[in-house]
Design a protein around this motif. Structure first.
Motif, PDB file in Angstrom:
ATOM      1  N   LEU A  31       0.594  -0.702  -0.112  1.00 35.33           N
ATOM      2  CA  LEU A  31      -0.109   0.063   0.291  1.00 35.33           C
ATOM      3  C   LEU A  31       0.838   1.162   0.233  1.00 35.33           C
ATOM      4  CD1 LEU A  31      -2.999  -0.927   2.934  1.00 35.33           C
ATOM      5  CD2 LEU A  31      -2.874  -1.532   0.176  1.00 35.33           C
ATOM      6  N   LYS A  32       0.874   1.920  -0.680  1.00 31.71           N
ATOM      7  CA  LYS A  32       1.555   3.413  -1.202  1.00 31.71           C
ATOM      8  C   LYS A  32       0.800   4.694  -0.856  1.00 31.71           C
ATOM      9  CE  LYS A  32       3.397   0.652  -4.976  1.00 31.71           C
ATOM     10  NZ  LYS A  32       3.378   0.876  -6.581  1.00 31.71           N
ATOM     11  N   GLY A  33       0.286   4.933   0.289  1.00 30.78           N
ATOM     12  CA  GLY A  33      -0.691   6.210   0.604  1.00 30.78           C
ATOM     13  C   GLY A  33      -1.924   6.215   0.605  1.00 30.78           C
ATOM     14  N   ILE A  34      -2.687   5.389   1.194  1.00 32.00           N
ATOM     15  CA  ILE A  34      -4.303   5.089   1.371  1.00 32.00           C
ATOM     16  C   ILE A  34      -4.926   6.012   1.771  1.00 32.00           C
ATOM     17  CG2 ILE A  34      -6.109   3.471   1.632  1.00 32.00           C
ATOM     18  CD1 ILE A  34      -4.911   2.624  -1.018  1.00 32.00           C
ATOM     19  N   SER A  35      -5.613   6.637   1.324  1.00 30.89           N
ATOM     20  CA  SER A  35      -6.879   7.407   2.279  1.00 30.89           C
ATOM     21  C   SER A  35      -8.162   7.192   1.866  1.00 30.89           C
ATOM     22  CB  SER A  35      -5.711   8.967   2.216  1.00 30.89           C
ATOM     23  OG  SER A  35      -5.094   9.605   2.924  1.00 30.89           O
ATOM     24  N   LEU A  36      -9.218   7.074   3.069  1.00 27.24           N
ATOM     25  CA  LEU A  36     -10.208   6.721   2.943  1.00 27.24           C
ATOM     26  C   LEU A  36     -10.905   6.838   3.990  1.00 27.24           C
ATOM     27  CD1 LEU A  36     -12.522   4.844   1.025  1.00 27.24           C
ATOM     28  CD2 LEU A  36     -11.291   2.892   2.286  1.00 27.24           C
ATOM     29  N   GLU A  37     -12.848   7.901   3.922  1.00 26.75           N
ATOM     30  CA  GLU A  37     -13.368   7.303   4.547  1.00 26.75           C
ATOM     31  C   GLU A  37     -14.640   6.637   4.301  1.00 26.75           C
ATOM     32  OE1 GLU A  37     -14.587  11.566   5.924  1.00 26.75           O
ATOM     33  OE2 GLU A  37     -12.732  12.569   5.832  1.00 26.75           O
ATOM     34  N   VAL A  38     -15.000   5.886   5.810  1.00 26.83           N
ATOM     35  CA  VAL A  38     -16.698   5.379   5.413  1.00 26.83           C
ATOM     36  C   VAL A  38     -17.117   5.638   6.221  1.00 26.83           C
ATOM     37  CG1 VAL A  38     -17.890   3.184   4.966  1.00 26.83           C
ATOM     38  CG2 VAL A  38     -15.103   3.681   4.043  1.00 26.83           C
ATOM     39  N   GLY A  39     -18.628   6.579   6.014  1.00 26.44           N
ATOM     40  CA  GLY A  39     -19.320   6.845   6.914  1.00 26.44           C
ATOM     41  C   GLY A  39     -20.895   5.701   7.507  1.00 26.44           C
ATOM     42  N   ALA A  40     -20.924   6.217   8.123  1.00 27.75           N
ATOM     43  CA  ALA A  40     -22.088   4.884   9.958  1.00 27.75           C
ATOM     44  C   ALA A  40     -22.993   4.252   8.323  1.00 27.75           C
ATOM     45  CB  ALA A  40     -22.295   5.241  10.419  1.00 27.75           C
ATOM     46  N   GLY A  41     -23.257   3.024   8.157  1.00 29.51           N
ATOM     47  CA  GLY A  41     -24.313   2.519   7.105  1.00 29.51           C
ATOM     48  C   GLY A  41     -23.591   2.117   5.848  1.00 29.51           C
ATOM     49  N   GLU A  42     -22.883   2.825   5.865  1.00 32.88           N
ATOM     50  CA  GLU A  42     -22.552   2.811   4.150  1.00 32.88           C
ATOM     51  C   GLU A  42     -21.788   1.277   4.199  1.00 32.88           C
ATOM     52  OE1 GLU A  42     -20.052   5.255   1.307  1.00 32.88           O
ATOM     53  OE2 GLU A  42     -19.318   5.511   3.348  1.00 32.88           O
ATOM     54  N   LYS A  43     -22.513   1.153   2.448  1.00 34.09           N
ATOM     55  CA  LYS A  43     -22.118   0.017   1.724  1.00 34.09           C
ATOM     56  C   LYS A  43     -20.579   0.284   1.040  1.00 34.09           C
ATOM     57  CE  LYS A  43     -26.503  -2.270   3.075  1.00 34.09           C
ATOM     58  NZ  LYS A  43     -26.559  -0.196   3.598  1.00 34.09           N
ATOM     59  N   VAL A  44     -19.159  -0.338   1.268  1.00 37.29           N
ATOM     60  CA  VAL A  44     -18.117  -0.010  -0.094  1.00 37.29           C
ATOM     61  C   VAL A  44     -17.882  -1.412  -0.377  1.00 37.29           C
ATOM     62  CG1 VAL A  44     -15.890   1.174  -0.386  1.00 37.29           C
ATOM     63  CG2 VAL A  44     -18.312   1.966   1.132  1.00 37.29           C
ATOM     64  N   GLY A  45     -18.084  -0.751  -2.266  1.00 36.31           N
ATOM     65  CA  GLY A  45     -17.707  -2.294  -2.865  1.00 36.31           C
ATOM     66  C   GLY A  45     -16.182  -1.570  -3.040  1.00 36.31           C
ATOM     67  N   VAL A  46     -14.699  -2.840  -2.731  1.00 41.60           N
ATOM     68  CA  VAL A  46     -13.536  -2.833  -3.137  1.00 41.60           C
ATOM     69  C   VAL A  46     -13.319  -3.566  -4.264  1.00 41.60           C
ATOM     70  CG1 VAL A  46     -11.217  -2.870  -2.174  1.00 41.60           C
ATOM     71  CG2 VAL A  46     -13.124  -2.485  -0.723  1.00 41.60           C
ATOM     72  N   VAL A  47     -12.831  -3.150  -5.595  1.00 49.17           N
ATOM     73  CA  VAL A  47     -12.289  -4.250  -7.013  1.00 49.17           C
ATOM     74  C   VAL A  47     -11.428  -3.728  -7.388  1.00 49.17           C
ATOM     75  CG1 VAL A  47     -14.846  -4.135  -7.778  1.00 49.17           C
ATOM     76  CG2 VAL A  47     -13.330  -2.283  -8.460  1.00 49.17           C
ATOM     77  N   GLY A  48     -10.376  -4.492  -7.884  1.00 51.61           N
ATOM     78  CA  GLY A  48      -8.969  -3.971  -8.565  1.00 51.61           C
ATOM     79  C   GLY A  48      -8.121  -5.199  -8.698  1.00 51.61           C
ATOM     80  N   PRO A  49      -6.848  -5.271  -9.546  1.00 49.97           N
ATOM     81  CA  PRO A  49      -6.423  -6.417 -10.054  1.00 49.97           C
ATOM     82  C   PRO A  49      -6.018  -7.204  -8.836  1.00 49.97           C
ATOM     83  CG  PRO A  49      -5.557  -4.520 -10.697  1.00 49.97           C
ATOM     84  CD  PRO A  49      -6.626  -4.491 -10.094  1.00 49.97           C
ATOM     85  N   SER A  50      -5.575  -8.334  -9.195  1.00 49.31           N
ATOM     86  CA  SER A  50      -5.575  -9.272  -8.084  1.00 49.31           C
ATOM     87  C   SER A  50      -3.866  -8.932  -7.375  1.00 49.31           C
ATOM     88  CB  SER A  50      -4.747 -10.989  -8.285  1.00 49.31           C
ATOM     89  OG  SER A  50      -6.177 -11.554  -8.632  1.00 49.31           O
ATOM     90  N   GLY A  51      -3.203  -8.251  -6.254  1.00 48.01           N
ATOM     91  CA  GLY A  51      -2.054  -7.793  -6.041  1.00 48.01           C
ATOM     92  C   GLY A  51      -2.286  -6.785  -5.752  1.00 48.01           C
TER      93      GLY A  51
END
Length: 241
Positions: A31-51
């Motif tokens: 990981l090279k500098g991840i910044s993220l906010e997720v609110g209460a009750g939110e549903k977040v999908g995370v996609v991307g290639p393997s690795g």
């Protein structure tokens, strides 16, 4: 004069999170500098290639892997500052995890598997709550069955019941339908979303299925350890009648 209500704090707050691990070939920047906010009750999908770092990010959110640097907050708790005992309590009380593999204890019944985290938390009504959680996923008639006596879809429902029973603020799901056929997987995901909506649980869902990601409120894409897109482009799910 009515005072404005301040916005609720995010359940997930990552700030410039890096993860570097050693390997036989030398250090690897995952990981090279991840910044993220997720609110209460939110549903977040995370996609991307393997690795790309999806599972590593989930492990960091669950307090299972410390980052090399950066801030990780879940429901106001600074995860990086916790001792091992604090991390164990944090995972027990605040985080539910569902994996592709069901991770049920084969020598325990469905009821016993779900009651385990509640017993660890010292809940005096562990088995009553476990039964209610199994009934919520449609397995009230399978309480005394062992994992080997259940179908794959039923085992994943037991895993969902176990994850939701302590009423965590955050549910982490890593390819939860990966071992299921299409119809069974859709049923499990619908059940997971419905339970989260009833309990106000925040979901971070890792998936290789873009159609599944679009059922979330928001989709982020990781590539080579970085978030390259973050959008609310999902189509709304149709509520049940």
């Amino acid at each position: 004069m009515v005072q404005p209500v301040p916005p609720a704090s995010p359940v997930v707050l990552l700030r410039d999170v890096h993860l570097k691990l050693e390997s036989a070939a030398g250090p690897v920047n995952i990981l090279k500098g991840i910044s993220l906010e997720v609110g209460a009750g939110e549903k977040v999908g995370v996609v991307g290639p393997s690795g790309s770092g999806k599972s590593s990010m989930m492990m960091i959110l669950g307090g299972l892997q410390p980052p090399t640097s950066g801030s990780v907050q879940v429901k106001g708790h600074e995860v990086t500052a916790m001792s091992e005992d604090d991390l164990a309590r944090f995972r027990r009380d605040e985080v539910g995890i569902v994996f592709q593999a069901f991770h049920l204890i084969p020598t325990m019944t469905a009821l016993e598997n779900v009651a385990i985290p509640l017993e660890f938390a010292g809940a005096p009504d562990a088995f009553e709550r476990a039964q209610a959680s199994l009934e919520a996923v449609g397995l009230g008639h399978r309480l005394t069955h062992y994992p080997g006596q259940l179908s794959g879809g039923e085992q994943q429902r037991v895993a969902l019941a176990r994850a939701f029973a302590p009423e965590p603020a955050l549910l982490l799901a890593d390819e939860p339908t990966g071992n299921l056929d299409g119809d069974t997987g859709r049923q499990v995901i619908e059940l997971m979303f419905d339970m989260a909506e009833r309990k106000g649980t925040t979901i971070v869902l890792i998936t290789h299925d873009p159609g599944l990601a679009k059922q979330c409120d928001r989709t982020i894409r990781l590539v080579d350890g970085l978030i390259v897109s973050d959008g609310r482009e999902a189509a709304p799910r149709v509520a049940k009648a």
